[in-house]
Each structure stands twice: as C-alpha cells, then as structure tokens.
Design a protein around this motif. Structure first.
Motif, mmCIF file in Angstrom:
data_model
loop_
_atom_site.group_PDB
_atom_site.id
_atom_site.type_symbol
_atom_site.label_atom_id
_atom_site.label_comp_id
_atom_site.label_asym_id
_atom_site.label_seq_id
_atom_site.Cartn_x
_atom_site.Cartn_y
_atom_site.Cartn_z
ATOM 1 N N ALA A 198 11.544 6.809 -1.515
ATOM 2 C CA ALA A 198 10.654 5.669 -1.293
ATOM 3 C C ALA A 198 9.672 5.587 -2.450
ATOM 4 C CB ALA A 198 9.897 5.846 0.017
ATOM 5 N N LYS A 199 9.513 4.381 -2.998
ATOM 6 C CA LYS A 199 8.604 4.220 -4.134
ATOM 7 C C LYS A 199 7.939 2.851 -4.042
ATOM 8 C CE LYS A 199 8.819 4.710 -9.209
ATOM 9 N NZ LYS A 199 7.564 5.424 -9.388
ATOM 10 N N GLY A 200 6.634 2.813 -4.196
ATOM 11 C CA GLY A 200 5.934 1.540 -4.128
ATOM 12 C C GLY A 200 4.451 1.732 -3.906
ATOM 13 N N THR A 201 3.839 0.739 -3.279
ATOM 14 C CA THR A 201 2.408 0.849 -2.998
ATOM 15 C C THR A 201 2.109 0.335 -1.595
ATOM 16 O OG1 THR A 201 1.956 -1.363 -3.865
ATOM 17 C CG2 THR A 201 1.689 0.470 -5.399
ATOM 18 N N VAL A 202 1.010 0.816 -1.059
ATOM 19 C CA VAL A 202 0.507 0.282 0.201
ATOM 20 C C VAL A 202 -1.004 0.127 0.020
ATOM 21 C CG1 VAL A 202 0.374 2.614 1.198
ATOM 22 C CG2 VAL A 202 0.366 0.639 2.696
ATOM 23 N N GLU A 203 -1.548 -0.909 0.627
ATOM 24 C CA GLU A 203 -2.970 -1.184 0.443
ATOM 25 C C GLU A 203 -3.771 -0.377 1.452
ATOM 26 O OE1 GLU A 203 -5.078 -5.252 0.860
ATOM 27 O OE2 GLU A 203 -3.764 -5.390 -0.903
ATOM 28 N N LEU A 204 -4.765 0.338 0.975
ATOM 29 C CA LEU A 204 -5.630 1.109 1.866
ATOM 30 C C LEU A 204 -7.065 0.614 1.721
ATOM 31 C CD1 LEU A 204 -4.346 4.726 1.155
ATOM 32 C CD2 LEU A 204 -3.629 3.192 2.976
ATOM 33 N N VAL A 205 -7.881 0.938 2.712
ATOM 34 C CA VAL A 205 -9.301 0.607 2.629
ATOM 35 C C VAL A 205 -10.055 1.891 2.341
ATOM 36 C CG1 VAL A 205 -11.292 -0.287 3.861
ATOM 37 C CG2 VAL A 205 -9.035 -1.292 4.258
ATOM 38 N N CYS A 206 -10.867 1.858 1.305
ATOM 39 C CA CYS A 206 -11.595 3.047 0.883
ATOM 40 C C CYS A 206 -12.612 3.469 1.944
ATOM 41 C CB CYS A 206 -12.295 2.763 -0.436
ATOM 42 S SG CYS A 206 -13.281 4.149 -1.014
ATOM 43 N N ASP A 207 -12.622 4.776 2.257
ATOM 44 C CA ASP A 207 -13.550 5.313 3.255
ATOM 45 C C ASP A 207 -15.008 5.158 2.818
ATOM 46 O OD1 ASP A 207 -11.475 6.097 4.810
ATOM 47 O OD2 ASP A 207 -11.417 8.161 4.077
ATOM 48 N N ILE A 208 -15.234 5.135 1.514
ATOM 49 C CA ILE A 208 -16.600 5.125 1.018
ATOM 50 C C ILE A 208 -17.078 3.714 0.744
ATOM 51 C CG2 ILE A 208 -18.124 5.885 -0.839
ATOM 52 C CD1 ILE A 208 -16.218 8.278 -1.185
ATOM 53 N N SER A 209 -16.331 2.978 -0.075
ATOM 54 C CA SER A 209 -16.807 1.666 -0.506
ATOM 55 C C SER A 209 -16.245 0.528 0.345
ATOM 56 C CB SER A 209 -16.404 1.436 -1.954
ATOM 57 O OG SER A 209 -14.987 1.392 -2.049
ATOM 58 N N SER A 210 -15.300 0.846 1.228
ATOM 59 C CA SER A 210 -14.653 -0.156 2.079
ATOM 60 C C SER A 210 -13.874 -1.215 1.303
ATOM 61 C CB SER A 210 -15.655 -0.870 2.984
ATOM 62 O OG SER A 210 -16.251 0.083 3.818
ATOM 63 N N GLU A 211 -13.664 -0.987 0.027
ATOM 64 C CA GLU A 211 -12.868 -1.966 -0.721
ATOM 65 C C GLU A 211 -11.389 -1.622 -0.565
ATOM 66 O OE1 GLU A 211 -12.940 -1.970 -4.962
ATOM 67 O OE2 GLU A 211 -13.440 0.158 -5.093
ATOM 68 N N ASN A 212 -10.562 -2.642 -0.720
ATOM 69 C CA ASN A 212 -9.125 -2.407 -0.655
ATOM 70 C C ASN A 212 -8.611 -1.897 -1.996
ATOM 71 O OD1 ASN A 212 -9.541 -3.598 1.758
ATOM 72 N ND2 ASN A 212 -7.960 -5.157 1.542
ATOM 73 N N PHE A 213 -7.660 -0.986 -1.941
ATOM 74 C CA PHE A 213 -7.047 -0.537 -3.183
ATOM 75 C C PHE A 213 -5.585 -0.196 -2.918
ATOM 76 C CE2 PHE A 213 -8.397 3.266 -1.058
ATOM 77 C CZ PHE A 213 -7.491 4.260 -1.423
ATOM 78 N N ASP A 214 -4.789 -0.267 -3.967
ATOM 79 C CA ASP A 214 -3.371 0.056 -3.835
ATOM 80 C C ASP A 214 -3.155 1.542 -3.994
ATOM 81 O OD1 ASP A 214 -2.349 -2.344 -3.233
ATOM 82 O OD2 ASP A 214 -1.727 -2.891 -5.259
ATOM 83 N N HIS A 215 -2.510 2.132 -3.014
ATOM 84 C CA HIS A 215 -2.207 3.555 -3.091
ATOM 85 C C HIS A 215 -0.720 3.710 -3.392
ATOM 86 C CE1 HIS A 215 -2.364 7.821 -2.223
ATOM 87 N NE2 HIS A 215 -1.327 7.674 -1.433
ATOM 88 N N PRO A 216 -0.379 4.484 -4.430
ATOM 89 C CA PRO A 216 1.046 4.634 -4.748
ATOM 90 C C PRO A 216 1.764 5.493 -3.716
ATOM 91 C CG PRO A 216 -0.296 6.011 -6.189
ATOM 92 C CD PRO A 216 -1.256 5.227 -5.342
ATOM 93 N N ILE A 217 2.960 5.063 -3.365
ATOM 94 C CA ILE A 217 3.804 5.834 -2.451
ATOM 95 C C ILE A 217 4.994 6.319 -3.255
ATOM 96 C CG2 ILE A 217 5.350 5.673 -0.457
ATOM 97 C CD1 ILE A 217 2.565 5.307 0.470
ATOM 98 N N GLU A 218 5.206 7.598 -3.250
ATOM 99 C CA GLU A 218 6.418 8.095 -3.890
ATOM 100 C C GLU A 218 6.845 9.338 -3.144
ATOM 101 O OE1 GLU A 218 8.317 8.828 -8.305
ATOM 102 O OE2 GLU A 218 6.232 8.189 -8.081
ATOM 103 N N ASN A 219 8.028 9.297 -2.607
ATOM 104 C CA ASN A 219 8.438 10.375 -1.745
ATOM 105 C C ASN A 219 9.946 10.468 -1.710
ATOM 106 O OD1 ASN A 219 8.123 12.441 0.090
ATOM 107 N ND2 ASN A 219 6.578 11.326 1.255
ATOM 108 N N GLU A 220 10.435 11.649 -1.464
ATOM 109 C CA GLU A 220 11.878 11.832 -1.420
ATOM 110 C C GLU A 220 12.229 12.778 -0.284
ATOM 111 O OE1 GLU A 220 15.225 13.835 -4.278
ATOM 112 O OE2 GLU A 220 13.525 12.803 -5.226
ATOM 113 N N ILE A 221 13.283 12.439 0.414
ATOM 114 C CA ILE A 221 13.696 13.226 1.563
ATOM 115 C C ILE A 221 15.186 13.467 1.462
ATOM 116 C CG2 ILE A 221 14.522 12.225 3.720
ATOM 117 C CD1 ILE A 221 11.832 12.206 4.817
#
Length: 179
Positions: free
Chosen positions: A68-91
């Motif tokens: 799996a490779k891509g991004t998902v949008e998360l909300v920052c715990d500190i600033s509450s702004e949205n940011f893209d978090h990279p997803i990269e994983n292999e199973i």
C-alpha cells in the motif's frame, strides 16, 4: 450483512481460480468509500492510496504480497491543521486451503477449499490503519512547539521500562493476549 455491503467488499476480491500457477499482479485504488466499509472510529479523510497485489500461485497454496502506498489526510494534534501523512506498507501472506476460514496463525490464512477468490479488504485496512501514527503531528509544527508539548505531556516511557519485570504487568499482558 446487507448485500450492498457484500458487493462493495467483493471489489477487493482477488480471484485466483482461473489463473495459471505463477505470478499475477492486481491493482486497487483505495478511497474514502473503502474505509466506509469498515466500522471504524478512526477518521480516514481524503485517502489516496494505491495497493499493488502480487499473487504467486502455487498448485496447493497462494503467496500474496500486498503493498500500500499513498497518503491520507490527518488533523494535527497540536495545530489542528490538516496535513497529508504518507502511507507506505507491505504485507506478505501465505494462503492455504482447508476445512474453514482460519487466520489464527501469524502470516498464514486458511480459506475453504471451495473458495475461488481471496478478499484482501481486511488486510489492506489493517495495513493502512497501522500506518497511522498515534500522535498526529503536522510536519509544519516547529521543534519548539514539540519541546513545549513534551514538557507538559506525562512522561510515559521511563515508567514503562520499569514495569518490564513487574509480575502484575505480565499477568495483564497475558490476559490481553488471550482475548
């Protein structure tokens, strides 16, 4: 489960019954709709994830490599702004055939002999969910902000290390593993 849900889940079936032995590739695009198939507390905002599946079919078992490779949008715990978090994983999973579905073994899944397809939705879901950090911190948050946060956040790490040999903790751990 209602059929509509099952139909959607089928989109993530890898059908192997008609395939020759050897390697086969499949590709799945993962978006918000995918995560709506799962009853999840976690917010997956605007996921843009490509999943490449490599199936190596043997005469009596199947080998799956799921990337799996891509991004998902998360909300920052500190600033509450949205940011893209990279997803990269292999199973990697070994799929073999037996009486009934069984995934109690690590990295091995047994599916009924009569099955013609293997559904990878759950694996993809776990793959992505595991890539989401517990603490969601935007790359825009400065080092200073983080240091301030550290000062005020409870110190967990030092205590956890001391608990290693505590029998009560071991008992708790054992309980957790049994469930």
């Amino acid at each position: 489960m209602h059929t509509h849900f099952m139909d959607k889940l089928r989109n993530y079936d890898v059908s192997f019954s008609g395939l020759k032995t050897g390697k086969h590739e499949f590709r799945f695009e993962i978006d918000k709709e995918f995560f709506q198939l799962f009853d999840t507390e976690q917010e997956f905002t605007n996921p843009r994830i490509a999943v490449d599946v490599l199936l190596d079919k043997h005469s009596t078992f199947l080998e799956f490599e799921i990337k799996a490779k891509g991004t998902v949008e998360l909300v920052c715990d500190i600033s509450s702004e949205n940011f893209d978090h990279p997803i990269e994983n292999e199973i990697k999973v070994l799929v073999k055939f037996g009486e009934e579905y069984d995934d109690s073994e690590e990295d091995v899944i047994t599916i009924p002999t009569a099955d013609h397809a293997f559904n990878i939705a759950q694996l993809i879901y776990e793959n992505v969910a595991l890539s989401i950090p517990m603490k969601k911190i935007s790359p825009n948050v400065s080092e200073e902000d983080l240091e301030i946060l550290e000062k005020f956040s409870p110190k967990e790490t030092a205590e956890e290390e001391e608990h290693e040999s505590d029998p009560r903790w071991d008992a708790l751990k054992n309980l957790k593993n049994k469930n």
